[in-house]
Write an enzyme that holds these catalytic residues in place. Sequence first.
Site, PDB file in Angstrom:
ATOM      1  CB  SER A 243      -4.747   1.978   3.954  1.00 37.38           C
ATOM      2  OG  SER A 243      -3.858   1.314   2.849  1.00 37.38           O
TER       3      SER A 243
ATOM      4  CE  LYS B  38      -4.488   2.469  -0.833  1.00 39.93           C
ATOM      5  NZ  LYS B  38      -3.856   1.005  -0.625  1.00 39.93           N
TER       6      LYS B  38
ATOM      7  CB  SER C  23      -1.043   0.032   1.285  1.00 41.57           C
ATOM      8  OG  SER C  23      -2.039  -0.693   0.841  1.00 41.57           O
TER       9      SER C  23
END
Length: 491
Positions: A323, A127, A124
């Site tokens: 997230s 991102k 993640s």
Amino acid sequence: MAPPPPAPRRRRRLLPVAVLATVLLLVLAGVAVVLRPGPVAGWLGDDAAGPAAAAQVPEPDPSPVLAGPDANAPLPTAAGVRAAVEPLLGAAALGSRVNISVADLTTGQSIYARGGDDGTVPASVTKLATGVTVLEARGPGYRIPTRAVAGANPGEVVLVGGGDPTLAVDGKGFYPGAARLDTLAKQVKQALGGTAPTKVVVDSSLFPGPVHGPGWDDDIPTGGYGASITALMTDGARSDPEAARKTFDDTHGAAERVPRPDLTAGRSFARLLGLGGDAQVTPGTAPPAGGAAATGAPAPGTELGKVESLPMIRLVDIMISDSDNVIAEALARQVALARNQPASFVGGAAAMDEVIGELGLPAGEISLSDGSGLSRNNRISPSLLTDLIALAGKGDHPELGAIFGGLPVGAWSGTLGDRYRVDATEAGAGVVRAKTGTLTGVHAIAGLVTTAEGRLLTFAVLTDRAPAGDSDVSRQALDRIAGALAGCGCR
């Protein structure tokens, strides 16, 4: 009409006063870009810069309460950073490949790296790249439209998805302040005049290609953290947004998702227009504008109404703080649209790579298959991440500073709220502000840390060959590294 419900918030534990002061300092530093007056007022649609506001006496600047990071603090040395972190990089919980980059935020100067230029599965942490590229490509004030147009036959209404993943049905949606289908339905009824709605056509053609990403684990589409990515959806494709909001803390954001988000949204819209059965909702495409109109009905393709998402600066903030994988995939497609690429997984990845190069960053050190980090095919080097964070923090691109507002804070908020609380990591409480990433065997963290002497650094640590055992042990091993940077002058 009642306002939308408050945003879901993870529980925050009490901190010692000294740590709380540091947290407040970091929050203030991270959101300095959003203080008014300034460009963010316009990005958020604030009318404070209008004529009426100009006539008011400006408020004085607030008196400083906490000192900011010390611009004159000494720069850590490579030897000092190496001595602090290298003994920690061999932790068994991190596996056989741990790549790291540490740089000075103010100057962008690299201080220490090991495997810094090596592409690593970022999870993640991806991102951060999605946030920077969409802010650069679309701008912080851009809002994603959802439109309704007249169909080919009288009474047909075409609901055209523009890629807003936060769109709500009504005031009970998951994302506070989101655009709403009930608002759009009122516009449509008014525009149709005496023509009664007879059918809803769902146009989600803006996003071509597969709805699930390459390199996703098999359980992602149904496991609650991913969804089918379509150009039209409500509440991030959650099947029960109210329940998802109430259980957000306990489920860590996981929620059941509907298999066909576009048709689900179309059925909700049909009900708002007074239509009953699912047979009155079909997939299709909007007719081109300019066709001949039936008597008393709008011409095919005529816009009947439009609602717009929260501004991009807020969507990025939500994506990073929670997230949110579905928002991330939608924003990657906005980068694609801004760069005339297909709004697909492939087009989004190509467009993000293009924007990275436009920003003067080493595009050869990033290779993406999605915008969320769910794909195991993604590769990003730690040094690209620290370069990206330093670029966002330098001020030359003020619009990129929006990525800092949503970064979790150690022992305080988001995915770091329950971390940096044991002896070996406590130095990072309140002074580590970072995005995390986790897949089975993959653990990553990238963000900001203030040293004991007040120097603000950017760091990224990525490992993609970790043992598949207890993830908490691997995360603590990462936290010891960031904690070591926070606890030393590293000189």
